[in-house]
Write an enzyme that holds these catalytic residues in place. Structure first.
Site, PDB file in Angstrom:
ATOM      1  N   VAL A 217      -7.855   2.678   1.987  1.00  0.00           N
ATOM      2  CA  VAL A 217      -8.107   2.306   0.597  1.00  0.00           C
ATOM      3  C   VAL A 217      -6.830   1.791  -0.060  1.00  0.00           C
ATOM      4  O   VAL A 217      -5.716   2.193   0.303  1.00  0.00           O
ATOM      5  CB  VAL A 217      -8.655   3.496  -0.226  1.00  0.00           C
ATOM      6  N   HIS A 218      -7.027   0.916  -1.043  1.00  0.00           N
ATOM      7  CA  HIS A 218      -5.879   0.466  -1.842  1.00  0.00           C
ATOM      8  C   HIS A 218      -6.284   0.052  -3.254  1.00  0.00           C
ATOM      9  O   HIS A 218      -5.435  -0.132  -4.117  1.00  0.00           O
ATOM     10  CB  HIS A 218      -5.157  -0.703  -1.168  1.00  0.00           C
TER      11      HIS A 218
ATOM     12  N   ASP B  26      -2.997   3.086   1.001  1.00  0.00           N
ATOM     13  CA  ASP B  26      -1.972   2.063   1.127  1.00  0.00           C
ATOM     14  C   ASP B  26      -0.749   2.442   0.290  1.00  0.00           C
ATOM     15  O   ASP B  26      -0.873   2.829  -0.881  1.00  0.00           O
ATOM     16  CB  ASP B  26      -2.555   0.735   0.638  1.00  0.00           C
TER      17      ASP B  26
ATOM     18  N   LYS C 272       1.269   0.648  -1.106  1.00  0.00           N
ATOM     19  CA  LYS C 272       1.456  -0.225  -2.272  1.00  0.00           C
ATOM     20  C   LYS C 272       0.371  -0.044  -3.330  1.00  0.00           C
ATOM     21  O   LYS C 272       0.330  -0.775  -4.322  1.00  0.00           O
ATOM     22  CB  LYS C 272       1.516  -1.683  -1.834  1.00  0.00           C
TER      23      LYS C 272
ATOM     24  N   TYR D  67      -2.654  -7.694   5.200  1.00  0.00           N
ATOM     25  CA  TYR D  67      -3.835  -8.278   5.818  1.00  0.00           C
ATOM     26  C   TYR D  67      -3.436  -9.025   7.083  1.00  0.00           C
ATOM     27  O   TYR D  67      -2.511  -9.845   7.082  1.00  0.00           O
ATOM     28  CB  TYR D  67      -4.547  -9.224   4.843  1.00  0.00           C
TER      29      TYR D  67
ATOM     30  N   GLU E  84      -8.186  -6.369  15.615  1.00  0.00           N
ATOM     31  CA  GLU E  84      -9.407  -7.014  16.087  1.00  0.00           C
ATOM     32  C   GLU E  84      -9.412  -7.245  17.599  1.00  0.00           C
ATOM     33  O   GLU E  84     -10.397  -7.739  18.144  1.00  0.00           O
ATOM     34  CB  GLU E  84      -9.641  -8.325  15.332  1.00  0.00           C
TER      35      GLU E  84
END
Length: 339
Positions: A54-55, A80, A82, A112, A248
């Site tokens: 979560v962020h 996160d 940040k 990301y 991924e």
């Protein structure tokens, strides 16, 4: 939803309540309608572990957590580094009220498509394997996901003949148009973005065939031990540090040793709900509280109604998000299962 039926919601304004409430945890859990008992022996005997990164979007996160929450499961929340201070305080306040929900022991500044996203999951995995909860499989989510299956349906699905001792890591051999992700070197700008260094990478360790798939998975406990302890997994992890979006390819590649949209992600509206429900997936991504808030309202009520209709124990009134009313008068779920 049934036609001709109106719903009277009992829910509070979730975000403002979490941010501003100083009530005891017992009231906090009751007012936010968290389920407080296992709803069947089948679920109690097959606890699940969840990783949630979560962020932002506190409202969505809290509502997602209460939708997937069961007291027999265990939940690692990676917040996160940040994330805004107010968000961090609110999540810490929420987590403090549950014995089986905790913050990851180490927080990454998640970028990301960067290695930090994969590292966040691994941090939670390391924490979860030390837990006293005998969880059977581990599922990873982000704070803007929402479940479609009930916990009972998840348990039954994961215990089915198809998936009983297997991992869910959908993927294919890395397509040519994706090969740049692992054939070139990338550099992560912490908390910002990933850039190509313009240099070629060497081949993967042990001549591994790289597979590409979704970053979401459901993994067995034995496989998680393999990920955390195997020399092959460690070598692939080290090699993956300067790849693009290693989350991924990492788990799906390792899974092959043992036997959606990427950036243009759809934000669901009300019109999407019949398709989401009929598709019968485990989870849907993604929802935003400011874009189509009514979509989550409807899906959340549909999901909680399904959960309570499946329960084998008496229903407590605090678990209800809403009651129904129609021309024949009002009713709720309190008469179900002997409550």
């Amino acid at each position: 939803m049934d036609k001709g039926v109106e719903w009277q919601r009992h829910d509070c304004q979730v975000e403002s309540y979490v941010l501003n409430s100083n009530v005891p945890c017992s009231d906090f859990i009751r007012d936010l309608h968290f389920i407080t008992r296992p709803l069947s022996q089948e679920e109690e005997h097959y606890p699940l572990a969840f990783i949630v990164t979560v962020h932002k979007e506190l409202e969505i996160f809290v509502r997602m957590l209460r939708a997937i929450y069961m007291p027999q499961n265990i939940y690692c929340i990676h917040m996160d580094a940040k994330a805004p201070w107010e968000f961090r305080v609110a999540v810490q306040r929420l987590v403090h009220c549950f014995d089986n929900v905790f913050l990851s022991s180490h927080s990454e500044t998640v970028t990301y498509a960067g290695f930090s996203r994969l590292q966040a999951d691994l941090n939670c995995m390391k924490d979860l394997v030390t837990s006293n909860v005998g969880w059977k499989k581990i599922v990873n989510l982000c704070g803007q996901d929402f479940p479609i299956k009930s916990n009972l349906e998840l348990v039954q699905y994961m215990q089915s003949k198809e998936w009983r001792d297997k991992n869910m890591t959908p993927g294919v051999k890395q397509p040519v148009h994706m090969s740049h992700r692992t054939k070139l070197q990338y550099q992560e700008i912490p908390g910002s973005h990933v850039v190509s260094k313009g240099l070629k990478k060497g081949p993967p360790p042990r001549n591994l065939q790289i597979y590409f798939g979704t970053a979401y998975y459901a993994l067995t406990r034995d496989f998680v031990d393999f990920v955390l302890k195997s020399p092959v997994a460690r070598e692939l992890l080290e090699w993956s540090k300067d790849t693009f979006s290693p989350d991924e390819h990492y788990f799906v590649t390792l899974n092959h040793i043992k036997g959606r949209y990427v950036r243009d992600i759809c934000v669901y509206g009300v019109e999407d709900l019949p398709w989401i429900i009929n598709k019968n997936s485990m989870f849907a991504n993604k929802f935003e509280s400011n874009t189509f808030p009514e979509a989550l309202d409807c899906l959340e009520q549909w999901h909680r109604s399904k959960v309570l209709n499946q329960t084998a124990v008496p229903i407590e009134r605090s678990w209800l998000l809403a009651t129904q009313s129609n021309s024949r008068g009002s009713r709720d779920f309190s008469s179900h299962a002997g409550a």
